[in-house]
Design a protein around this motif. Structure first.
Motif, PDB file in Angstrom:
ATOM      1  N   VAL A   1       6.757   5.187 -18.851  1.00  0.00           N
ATOM      2  CA  VAL A   1       5.703   5.494 -17.902  1.00  0.00           C
ATOM      3  C   VAL A   1       4.432   5.831 -18.682  1.00  0.00           C
ATOM      4  O   VAL A   1       4.458   6.653 -19.593  1.00  0.00           O
ATOM      5  N   ASN A   2       3.357   5.191 -18.307  1.00  0.00           N
ATOM      6  CA  ASN A   2       2.063   5.488 -18.925  1.00  0.00           C
ATOM      7  C   ASN A   2       1.432   6.636 -18.134  1.00  0.00           C
ATOM      8  O   ASN A   2       0.697   6.420 -17.159  1.00  0.00           O
ATOM      9  N   TYR A   3       1.725   7.859 -18.545  1.00  0.00           N
ATOM     10  CA  TYR A   3       1.267   9.042 -17.814  1.00  0.00           C
ATOM     11  C   TYR A   3      -0.253   9.126 -17.754  1.00  0.00           C
ATOM     12  O   TYR A   3      -0.815   9.519 -16.737  1.00  0.00           O
ATOM     13  N   GLN A   4      -0.916   8.770 -18.839  1.00  0.00           N
ATOM     14  CA  GLN A   4      -2.374   8.787 -18.856  1.00  0.00           C
ATOM     15  C   GLN A   4      -2.924   7.918 -17.722  1.00  0.00           C
ATOM     16  O   GLN A   4      -3.801   8.350 -16.968  1.00  0.00           O
ATOM     17  N   GLN A   5      -2.401   6.714 -17.597  1.00  0.00           N
ATOM     18  CA  GLN A   5      -2.878   5.786 -16.570  1.00  0.00           C
ATOM     19  C   GLN A   5      -2.554   6.298 -15.166  1.00  0.00           C
ATOM     20  O   GLN A   5      -3.399   6.258 -14.272  1.00  0.00           O
ATOM     21  N   VAL A   6      -1.336   6.785 -14.975  1.00  0.00           N
ATOM     22  CA  VAL A   6      -0.929   7.293 -13.661  1.00  0.00           C
ATOM     23  C   VAL A   6      -1.835   8.447 -13.236  1.00  0.00           C
ATOM     24  O   VAL A   6      -2.318   8.503 -12.097  1.00  0.00           O
ATOM     25  N   ILE A  11      -6.522  10.654 -10.119  1.00  0.00           N
ATOM     26  CA  ILE A  11      -7.823  11.321 -10.087  1.00  0.00           C
ATOM     27  C   ILE A  11      -8.865  10.398  -9.446  1.00  0.00           C
ATOM     28  O   ILE A  11      -9.652  10.820  -8.597  1.00  0.00           O
ATOM     29  N   LYS A  12      -8.840   9.133  -9.829  1.00  0.00           N
ATOM     30  CA  LYS A  12      -9.765   8.149  -9.249  1.00  0.00           C
ATOM     31  C   LYS A  12      -9.528   8.014  -7.744  1.00  0.00           C
ATOM     32  O   LYS A  12     -10.476   7.974  -6.958  1.00  0.00           O
ATOM     33  N   GLY A  13      -8.257   7.964  -7.335  1.00  0.00           N
ATOM     34  CA  GLY A  13      -7.914   7.823  -5.929  1.00  0.00           C
ATOM     35  C   GLY A  13      -8.365   8.999  -5.090  1.00  0.00           C
ATOM     36  O   GLY A  13      -8.712   8.849  -3.911  1.00  0.00           O
ATOM     37  N   ILE A  14      -8.390  10.169  -5.682  1.00  0.00           N
ATOM     38  CA  ILE A  14      -8.853  11.367  -4.977  1.00  0.00           C
ATOM     39  C   ILE A  14     -10.355  11.282  -4.749  1.00  0.00           C
ATOM     40  O   ILE A  14     -10.876  11.818  -3.781  1.00  0.00           O
ATOM     41  N   ASP A  24     -14.729  13.259 -13.715  1.00  0.00           N
ATOM     42  CA  ASP A  24     -14.675  11.802 -13.768  1.00  0.00           C
ATOM     43  C   ASP A  24     -13.362  11.382 -14.405  1.00  0.00           C
ATOM     44  O   ASP A  24     -13.033  11.807 -15.515  1.00  0.00           O
ATOM     45  N   TYR A  25     -12.611  10.553 -13.699  1.00  0.00           N
ATOM     46  CA  TYR A  25     -11.303  10.119 -14.197  1.00  0.00           C
ATOM     47  C   TYR A  25     -11.395   9.420 -15.546  1.00  0.00           C
ATOM     48  O   TYR A  25     -10.463   9.470 -16.352  1.00  0.00           O
ATOM     49  N   LYS A  26     -12.539   8.788 -15.836  1.00  0.00           N
ATOM     50  CA  LYS A  26     -12.682   8.038 -17.084  1.00  0.00           C
ATOM     51  C   LYS A  26     -12.788   8.971 -18.293  1.00  0.00           C
ATOM     52  O   LYS A  26     -12.385   8.596 -19.394  1.00  0.00           O
ATOM     53  N   ASP A  27     -13.338  10.173 -18.081  1.00  0.00           N
ATOM     54  CA  ASP A  27     -13.588  11.091 -19.197  1.00  0.00           C
ATOM     55  C   ASP A  27     -12.708  12.335 -19.185  1.00  0.00           C
ATOM     56  O   ASP A  27     -12.844  13.192 -20.057  1.00  0.00           O
ATOM     57  N   SER A  86      -8.610  18.575   3.750  1.00  0.00           N
ATOM     58  CA  SER A  86      -8.539  17.162   4.151  1.00  0.00           C
ATOM     59  C   SER A  86      -9.935  16.581   4.344  1.00  0.00           C
ATOM     60  O   SER A  86     -10.209  15.454   3.933  1.00  0.00           O
ATOM     61  N   LYS A  87     -10.807  17.341   4.975  1.00  0.00           N
ATOM     62  CA  LYS A  87     -12.176  16.867   5.211  1.00  0.00           C
ATOM     63  C   LYS A  87     -12.923  16.723   3.897  1.00  0.00           C
ATOM     64  O   LYS A  87     -13.661  15.738   3.694  1.00  0.00           O
ATOM     65  N   LEU A  88     -12.747  17.667   2.979  1.00  0.00           N
ATOM     66  CA  LEU A  88     -13.383  17.560   1.670  1.00  0.00           C
ATOM     67  C   LEU A  88     -12.929  16.307   0.938  1.00  0.00           C
ATOM     68  O   LEU A  88     -13.726  15.612   0.303  1.00  0.00           O
ATOM     69  N   THR A  89     -11.640  15.992   1.026  1.00  0.00           N
ATOM     70  CA  THR A  89     -11.113  14.782   0.414  1.00  0.00           C
ATOM     71  C   THR A  89     -11.753  13.543   1.044  1.00  0.00           C
ATOM     72  O   THR A  89     -12.179  12.623   0.342  1.00  0.00           O
ATOM     73  N   GLU A  90     -11.837  13.543   2.358  1.00  0.00           N
ATOM     74  CA  GLU A  90     -12.439  12.409   3.071  1.00  0.00           C
ATOM     75  C   GLU A  90     -13.900  12.207   2.656  1.00  0.00           C
ATOM     76  O   GLU A  90     -14.315  11.088   2.341  1.00  0.00           O
ATOM     77  N   VAL A  91     -14.661  13.292   2.619  1.00  0.00           N
ATOM     78  CA  VAL A  91     -16.079  13.219   2.255  1.00  0.00           C
ATOM     79  C   VAL A  91     -16.229  12.764   0.803  1.00  0.00           C
ATOM     80  O   VAL A  91     -17.089  11.934   0.489  1.00  0.00           O
ATOM     81  N   ARG A  92     -15.398  13.296  -0.083  1.00  0.00           N
ATOM     82  CA  ARG A  92     -15.475  12.949  -1.494  1.00  0.00           C
ATOM     83  C   ARG A  92     -15.164  11.471  -1.717  1.00  0.00           C
ATOM     84  O   ARG A  92     -15.789  10.799  -2.515  1.00  0.00           O
ATOM     85  N   LYS A  93     -14.198  10.943  -0.971  1.00  0.00           N
ATOM     86  CA  LYS A  93     -13.818   9.538  -1.146  1.00  0.00           C
ATOM     87  C   LYS A  93     -14.829   8.586  -0.526  1.00  0.00           C
ATOM     88  O   LYS A  93     -14.932   7.443  -0.935  1.00  0.00           O
ATOM     89  N   ASN A  94     -15.550   9.038   0.474  1.00  0.00           N
ATOM     90  CA  ASN A  94     -16.516   8.162   1.145  1.00  0.00           C
ATOM     91  C   ASN A  94     -17.910   8.523   0.698  1.00  0.00           C
ATOM     92  O   ASN A  94     -18.880   8.030   1.035  1.00  0.00           O
TER      93      ASN A  94
END
Length: 94
Positions: A1-6, A11-14, A24-27, A86-94
């Motif tokens: 399992v590539n834990y770094q990638q998972v 993080i990106k999905g959130i 930032d998921y990249k850094d 849940s609302k914070l997640t929604e706002v952050r993703k959109n």
């Protein structure tokens, strides 16, 4: 399992995909420190058990009581906190 990638994909999905959002998921510094399960836990969890009996049984959200404060039978403070999250997640993703 590539834990770094998972972890980075989670993080990106959130929604943390730019430093302007404070993360930032990249850094992100990802430290993987997974160790073998304790033999004592393994004995109680899966050794000598059938497939149906396997599992620690402690995963998931546990809350201590039900109440008639809300239709969901959860304390109002818990329900509001969950909805805010849940609302914070929604706002952050959109």
């Amino acid at each position: 399992v590539n834990y770094q990638q998972v972890i980075r994909e989670a993080i990106k999905g959130i929604g943390y995909d730019h430093e302007d959002k404070g993360f930032d998921y990249k850094d992100a510094e990802v430290i993987v420190a997974i160790e073998e399960q304790s033999p004592d836990i393994a004995q109680g969890v899966h050794i000598g058990k059938s497939v149906e009996e396997i599992g620690a049984g402690d995963q998931g959200l546990m809350f201590g009581y039900a109440t008639d404060e809300t239709e969901e039978c959860m304390p109002l403070s818990h329900l509001i906190a969950t909805k805010i999250g849940s609302k914070l997640t929604e706002v952050r993703k959109n």
